[in-house]
Design a protein around this motif. Sequence first.
Motif, PDB file in Angstrom:
ATOM      1  N   GLN A   1      15.831 -22.400 -39.927  1.00 52.19           N
ATOM      2  CA  GLN A   1      15.322 -23.390 -39.002  1.00 52.19           C
ATOM      3  C   GLN A   1      16.489 -24.067 -38.282  1.00 52.19           C
ATOM      4  O   GLN A   1      16.436 -24.278 -37.073  1.00 52.19           O
ATOM      5  CB  GLN A   1      14.470 -24.408 -39.737  1.00 52.19           C
ATOM      6  N   LEU A   2      17.535 -24.369 -39.028  1.00 46.83           N
ATOM      7  CA  LEU A   2      18.686 -25.044 -38.438  1.00 46.83           C
ATOM      8  C   LEU A   2      19.347 -24.177 -37.370  1.00 46.83           C
ATOM      9  O   LEU A   2      19.731 -24.671 -36.306  1.00 46.83           O
ATOM     10  CB  LEU A   2      19.696 -25.427 -39.527  1.00 46.83           C
ATOM     11  N   ARG A   3      19.437 -22.888 -37.619  1.00 43.39           N
ATOM     12  CA  ARG A   3      20.052 -22.010 -36.622  1.00 43.39           C
ATOM     13  C   ARG A   3      19.235 -21.977 -35.336  1.00 43.39           C
ATOM     14  O   ARG A   3      19.783 -21.947 -34.239  1.00 43.39           O
ATOM     15  CB  ARG A   3      20.234 -20.607 -37.180  1.00 43.39           C
ATOM     16  N   GLY A   4      17.921 -22.002 -35.443  1.00 39.40           N
ATOM     17  CA  GLY A   4      17.074 -22.075 -34.253  1.00 39.40           C
ATOM     18  C   GLY A   4      17.310 -23.362 -33.482  1.00 39.40           C
ATOM     19  O   GLY A   4      17.345 -23.360 -32.248  1.00 39.40           O
ATOM     20  N   GLU A   5      17.480 -24.453 -34.206  1.00 40.20           N
ATOM     21  CA  GLU A   5      17.756 -25.735 -33.555  1.00 40.20           C
ATOM     22  C   GLU A   5      19.126 -25.718 -32.865  1.00 40.20           C
ATOM     23  O   GLU A   5      19.282 -26.258 -31.774  1.00 40.20           O
ATOM     24  CB  GLU A   5      17.682 -26.861 -34.577  1.00 40.20           C
ATOM     25  N   ILE A   6      20.100 -25.078 -33.501  1.00 37.70           N
ATOM     26  CA  ILE A   6      21.428 -24.959 -32.885  1.00 37.70           C
ATOM     27  C   ILE A   6      21.345 -24.109 -31.625  1.00 37.70           C
ATOM     28  O   ILE A   6      21.928 -24.464 -30.587  1.00 37.70           O
ATOM     29  CB  ILE A   6      22.434 -24.372 -33.889  1.00 37.70           C
ATOM     30  N   ASP A   7      20.623 -22.999 -31.684  1.00 41.41           N
ATOM     31  CA  ASP A   7      20.453 -22.153 -30.491  1.00 41.41           C
ATOM     32  C   ASP A   7      19.752 -22.923 -29.374  1.00 41.41           C
ATOM     33  O   ASP A   7      20.103 -22.781 -28.196  1.00 41.41           O
ATOM     34  CB  ASP A   7      19.676 -20.884 -30.826  1.00 41.41           C
ATOM     35  N   ALA A   8      18.771 -23.729 -29.741  1.00 41.17           N
ATOM     36  CA  ALA A   8      18.066 -24.537 -28.732  1.00 41.17           C
ATOM     37  C   ALA A   8      19.016 -25.553 -28.101  1.00 41.17           C
ATOM     38  O   ALA A   8      19.008 -25.736 -26.878  1.00 41.17           O
ATOM     39  CB  ALA A   8      16.866 -25.253 -29.369  1.00 41.17           C
ATOM     40  N   GLU A   9      19.834 -26.200 -28.905  1.00 44.77           N
ATOM     41  CA  GLU A   9      20.810 -27.163 -28.378  1.00 44.77           C
ATOM     42  C   GLU A   9      21.790 -26.474 -27.429  1.00 44.77           C
ATOM     43  O   GLU A   9      22.116 -27.016 -26.367  1.00 44.77           O
ATOM     44  CB  GLU A   9      21.572 -27.851 -29.517  1.00 44.77           C
ATOM     45  N   ALA A  10      22.273 -25.307 -27.813  1.00 44.17           N
ATOM     46  CA  ALA A  10      23.209 -24.568 -26.962  1.00 44.17           C
ATOM     47  C   ALA A  10      22.544 -24.174 -25.645  1.00 44.17           C
ATOM     48  O   ALA A  10      23.146 -24.292 -24.571  1.00 44.17           O
ATOM     49  CB  ALA A  10      23.725 -23.331 -27.688  1.00 44.17           C
ATOM     50  N   ALA A  11      21.301 -23.722 -25.717  1.00 42.04           N
ATOM     51  CA  ALA A  11      20.577 -23.330 -24.507  1.00 42.04           C
ATOM     52  C   ALA A  11      20.402 -24.512 -23.562  1.00 42.04           C
ATOM     53  O   ALA A  11      20.625 -24.390 -22.351  1.00 42.04           O
ATOM     54  CB  ALA A  11      19.211 -22.738 -24.882  1.00 42.04           C
ATOM     55  N   VAL A  12      20.023 -25.654 -24.102  1.00 38.99           N
ATOM     56  CA  VAL A  12      19.850 -26.857 -23.281  1.00 38.99           C
ATOM     57  C   VAL A  12      21.191 -27.274 -22.682  1.00 38.99           C
ATOM     58  O   VAL A  12      21.266 -27.661 -21.513  1.00 38.99           O
ATOM     59  CB  VAL A  12      19.209 -27.998 -24.112  1.00 38.99           C
ATOM     60  N   ALA A  13      22.261 -27.177 -23.463  1.00 41.97           N
ATOM     61  CA  ALA A  13      23.594 -27.540 -22.968  1.00 41.97           C
ATOM     62  C   ALA A  13      24.006 -26.663 -21.783  1.00 41.97           C
ATOM     63  O   ALA A  13      24.714 -27.114 -20.884  1.00 41.97           O
ATOM     64  CB  ALA A  13      24.622 -27.428 -24.088  1.00 41.97           C
ATOM     65  N   TYR A  14      23.550 -25.418 -21.785  1.00 40.99           N
ATOM     66  CA  TYR A  14      23.836 -24.503 -20.672  1.00 40.99           C
ATOM     67  C   TYR A  14      22.827 -24.626 -19.534  1.00 40.99           C
ATOM     68  O   TYR A  14      22.864 -23.873 -18.575  1.00 40.99           O
ATOM     69  CB  TYR A  14      23.884 -23.061 -21.164  1.00 40.99           C
ATOM     70  N   GLY A  15      21.882 -25.548 -19.670  1.00 47.92           N
ATOM     71  CA  GLY A  15      20.927 -25.792 -18.604  1.00 47.92           C
ATOM     72  C   GLY A  15      19.707 -24.892 -18.619  1.00 47.92           C
ATOM     73  O   GLY A  15      18.979 -24.814 -17.630  1.00 47.92           O
ATOM     74  N   LEU A  16      19.465 -24.207 -19.743  1.00 44.15           N
ATOM     75  CA  LEU A  16      18.291 -23.337 -19.832  1.00 44.15           C
ATOM     76  C   LEU A  16      17.058 -24.147 -20.207  1.00 44.15           C
ATOM     77  O   LEU A  16      17.135 -25.106 -20.964  1.00 44.15           O
ATOM     78  CB  LEU A  16      18.512 -22.249 -20.880  1.00 44.15           C
ATOM     79  N   GLY A  77       6.622 -13.690 -45.607  1.00 41.71           N
ATOM     80  CA  GLY A  77       7.914 -13.235 -46.109  1.00 41.71           C
ATOM     81  C   GLY A  77       8.944 -12.902 -45.047  1.00 41.71           C
ATOM     82  O   GLY A  77      10.047 -12.467 -45.375  1.00 41.71           O
ATOM     83  N   ALA A  78       8.624 -13.084 -43.786  1.00 42.07           N
ATOM     84  CA  ALA A  78       9.585 -12.807 -42.712  1.00 42.07           C
ATOM     85  C   ALA A  78      10.661 -13.884 -42.693  1.00 42.07           C
ATOM     86  O   ALA A  78      10.392 -15.047 -42.985  1.00 42.07           O
ATOM     87  CB  ALA A  78       8.878 -12.750 -41.362  1.00 42.07           C
ATOM     88  N   MET A  79      11.877 -13.465 -42.347  1.00 40.43           N
ATOM     89  CA  MET A  79      12.994 -14.401 -42.263  1.00 40.43           C
ATOM     90  C   MET A  79      13.713 -14.190 -40.940  1.00 40.43           C
ATOM     91  O   MET A  79      14.050 -13.054 -40.588  1.00 40.43           O
ATOM     92  CB  MET A  79      13.965 -14.191 -43.417  1.00 40.43           C
ATOM     93  N   ALA A  80      13.954 -15.284 -40.232  1.00 43.91           N
ATOM     94  CA  ALA A  80      14.648 -15.223 -38.951  1.00 43.91           C
ATOM     95  C   ALA A  80      16.136 -14.963 -39.158  1.00 43.91           C
ATOM     96  O   ALA A  80      16.695 -15.326 -40.190  1.00 43.91           O
ATOM     97  CB  ALA A  80      14.440 -16.527 -38.193  1.00 43.91           C
TER      98      ALA A  80
END
Length: 102
Positions: A1-16, A77-80
Amino acid sequence: QLRGEIDAEAAVAYGLDLKDMELVLQDFPLLDRGQIGLPGDAKSTITRDSVLAAMAKRTGRRSTVWSRRTVEARALGAMAYVPSELTLGGVGAEEEGVQNHG
């Protein structure tokens, strides 16, 4: 979950925005191979759904579709973010019929 949040933060920082991130994630067709998919889906989308759920939360969108899909996939049982080499029992990309362009 944390990695998804980090990816979201990075995307927003790049203006996505959310639509941009959906498009970016479409460029990774091998993402989540070897993971359990939801009933009725051709393949797992646990990583995509996790990132989009985090993006929706981060950008204030009220959509809960991706969050629901993430919860359901995890219950099966799926894992991101798990590399396919680990889920396919060591089967390499070449054995899967994917050319190595590196």
